[in-house]
Design an enzyme around this catalytic site. Structure first.
Site, PDB file in Angstrom:
ATOM      1  N   ASP A   1      20.622  57.285 100.545  1.00  0.00           N
ATOM      2  CA  ASP A   1      21.958  57.728 100.141  1.00  0.00           C
ATOM      3  C   ASP A   1      23.073  56.911 100.787  1.00  0.00           C
ATOM      4  O   ASP A   1      24.223  56.990 100.350  1.00  0.00           O
ATOM      5  CB  ASP A   1      22.149  59.205 100.479  1.00  0.00           C
TER       6      ASP A   1
ATOM      7  N   LYS B   1      24.175  68.324 103.700  1.00  0.00           N
ATOM      8  CA  LYS B   1      23.999  68.858 102.347  1.00  0.00           C
ATOM      9  C   LYS B   1      22.554  69.295 102.106  1.00  0.00           C
ATOM     10  O   LYS B   1      22.300  70.362 101.545  1.00  0.00           O
ATOM     11  CB  LYS B   1      24.430  67.810 101.310  1.00  0.00           C
ATOM     12  N   SER B   2      21.597  68.467 102.534  1.00  0.00           N
ATOM     13  CA  SER B   2      20.181  68.792 102.312  1.00  0.00           C
ATOM     14  C   SER B   2      19.786  70.081 103.028  1.00  0.00           C
ATOM     15  O   SER B   2      19.073  70.921 102.476  1.00  0.00           O
ATOM     16  CB  SER B   2      19.294  67.639 102.798  1.00  0.00           C
TER      17      SER B   2
ATOM     18  N   GLN C   1      12.640  65.261  97.386  1.00  0.00           N
ATOM     19  CA  GLN C   1      12.840  66.301  96.383  1.00  0.00           C
ATOM     20  C   GLN C   1      11.530  66.681  95.703  1.00  0.00           C
ATOM     21  O   GLN C   1      11.240  67.862  95.503  1.00  0.00           O
ATOM     22  CB  GLN C   1      13.880  65.844  95.365  1.00  0.00           C
TER      23      GLN C   1
ATOM     24  N   SER D   1       9.807  60.573  97.923  1.00  0.00           N
ATOM     25  CA  SER D   1      10.862  61.436  97.394  1.00  0.00           C
ATOM     26  C   SER D   1      10.778  62.797  98.055  1.00  0.00           C
ATOM     27  O   SER D   1       9.826  63.555  97.822  1.00  0.00           O
ATOM     28  CB  SER D   1      10.735  61.588  95.874  1.00  0.00           C
TER      29      SER D   1
ATOM     30  N   ARG E   1      29.219  59.246  96.380  1.00  0.00           N
ATOM     31  CA  ARG E   1      28.974  58.164  97.338  1.00  0.00           C
ATOM     32  C   ARG E   1      29.697  56.880  96.917  1.00  0.00           C
ATOM     33  O   ARG E   1      30.172  56.130  97.765  1.00  0.00           O
ATOM     34  CB  ARG E   1      27.484  57.893  97.465  1.00  0.00           C
TER      35      ARG E   1
ATOM     36  N   ARG F   1      19.209  62.591  84.515  1.00  0.00           N
ATOM     37  CA  ARG F   1      18.326  62.281  85.640  1.00  0.00           C
ATOM     38  C   ARG F   1      16.904  62.769  85.387  1.00  0.00           C
ATOM     39  O   ARG F   1      16.704  63.852  84.852  1.00  0.00           O
ATOM     40  CB  ARG F   1      18.894  62.890  86.934  1.00  0.00           C
TER      41      ARG F   1
END
Length: 429
Positions: free
Chosen positions: A316, A23-24, A170, A168, A389, A123
């Site tokens: 994750d 996915k990343s 992201q 992180s 998840r 978030r």
């Protein structure tokens, strides 16, 4: 949203699985291919809802993107030639899309508005918006840019030297993606190295970037060039079948083309530390992302401690690691995982609440959880919290639980693994 009831009577799992694309890497392939000028081709793309929302965002910016199965072709005029979208950019359930797009859009000459689903609306975004503002980004939103919807007025950016307060990928990636357009040299410093897909892809697309002992240095004002991206199988998706194979009696599962990037392979290390019956055959280093064939068989497991520098490498996978620990002999401790509180849901509370319903001996801590095992699991009605998840954790638990396990929203699994239940059924014996 409809409930799904699962009951498996002493199954074994036998066969091969090729898990969906990472996915990343899938997200980033679209982002980088759109920023770059020219043609980019992608193979092994993940056709999950999150990644399809990323494609939709860039189409609204004027990028030509064609999807043919898991192959994607991107023809982009380059970031300088994007068009200002008349519509709001919708990122769905994807924190990766939302946060990385903040970095990308801040360096354009466009005004854009971005929002997501109800989960994204809760978030935290200021962890990204604040360092981008240090670069000159103009970002507005609820609670001073903490929550979506977010409005970005693109403009001139200046490079920064930024030390990450928490690991992180992201946040790091958003800064680096802004740094492509910034004047000067952007530097990001990490105490604990987070996943490095962005750094690898910068190299792939021809950027001048260096990585040295947790310090990433990127020169601004660079033009990326279209290329080919081969997306490996997602180790976060493979993790659920690695756990299923280890816990289910009489099982042997072969997982093909799994990405084993060293910044993502913490689940493998945990399984090894717990004594799993597992083998790994590398497919070589001929791609930007290393891959392997992993074989897992029924295993007798012992408890372990999961902490410190390994946490960013498996953040994750912690829900399914907690399930794994319910069947390991002894006390498994997971700590230093505060980041779980700001995922799709508060995953510490969600994991503990749902595994307790199944009969697990598990307690939440401030930064993780403590699990005593082995403990037999029984059927229960589980809440997924709309978190893929948590949903997959519950489905794998059903393989070893006595009785029926009901998931209130199994559809959320399609975010990252649309063929999840099909793959379970294919290897059930």
């Amino acid at each position: 949203m409809s409930s799904t009831t699962l009951q498996y009577k002493q199954p074994s799992l036998q066969g091969d699985i090729t898990v969906p694309g990472d996915k990343s890497v899938s997200h980033r392939s679209i982002m980088f291919g759109s920023i770059a000028k020219g043609k980019t081709t992608v193979s092994g793309f993940l056709l999950g809802e999150d990644c399809l929302n990323t494609i939709d965002c860039f189409r609204k910016l004027g990028v030509d993107i064609e999807v043919d199965g898991t192959n994607v072709t991107i023809n982009s005029p380059g970031i300088d030639q994007w068009t200002e979208p008349a519509e709001v950019l919708y990122t769905g359930n994807s924190g990766t899309t939302t946060r990385l797009m903040l970095g990308i859009l801040s360096g354009t000459n466009l005004h854009t508005i971005m929002t997501g689903d109800a989960s994204i609306g809760k978030r935290p975004m200021r962890r990204v918006a604040d360092p981008l503002r240090l670069m000159g980004a103009q970002i507005a939103g609820r609670d001073n840019g903490q929550y979506t919807p977010l409005a970005i007025q693109g403009g001139r950016l200046n490079a920064i030297d930024y030390t990450m307060p928490v690991a992180s990928a992201q946040v790091k990636s958003a800064i680096l993606l802004a740094g492509i357009r910034a004047e000067g040299t952007t530097i990001v410093r990490e105490h604990e190295v987070s996943r490095d897909h962005t750094e690898r892809m910068l190299h792939q697309f021809g950027a001048n970037v260096t990585v040295d002992n947790g310090v990433v240095t990127l020169e601004g004002g660079q033009q990326l060039t279209g290329t080919h991206v081969n997306v490996p199988g997602d180790i976060s998706s493979a993790a659920f079948f690695l756990v299923a194979g280890a816990l289910t009696a009489g099982s042997r599962i072969v997982l093909n083309n799994v990405g084993i990037n060293e910044t993502r392979n913490g689940i493998i290390e945990v399984l090894q530390n717990m004594g799993a019956n597992m083998s790994i055959a590398s497919n070589g280093e001929n791609t930007a992302e290393p891959t392997a064939t992993i074989t897992i068989e029924t295993s007798h497991l012992t408890a372990t401690v999961v902490e410190g520098a390994i946490i960013p490498r498996l953040i994750d996978e912690i829900p399914v690691i907690a399930l794994l620990a319910t069947q390991a002999a002894g006390k498994t401790i997971i700590k230093d995982a505060e980041e779980l509180k700001v995922k799709e849901t508060n995953r510490i509370d969600a994991v503990v609440n749902e595994l307790k319903k199944l009969g697990a001996n598990i307690e939440a801590t401030e930064d993780g959880m403590i699990i005593e095992g082995p403990t037999p699991l029984h059927g229960a009605s589980l809440k997924t919290y709309g978190d893929h998840r948590i949903g997959m954790m519950g489905a794998i638990a059903a393989l070893i639980a006595e009785g029926e396990v009901t998931l209130d929203d199994a559809d959320c699994i399609a975010v990252s693994y649309p063929t999840f239940f099909e793959h379970i059924n294919n290897i059930l014996k």
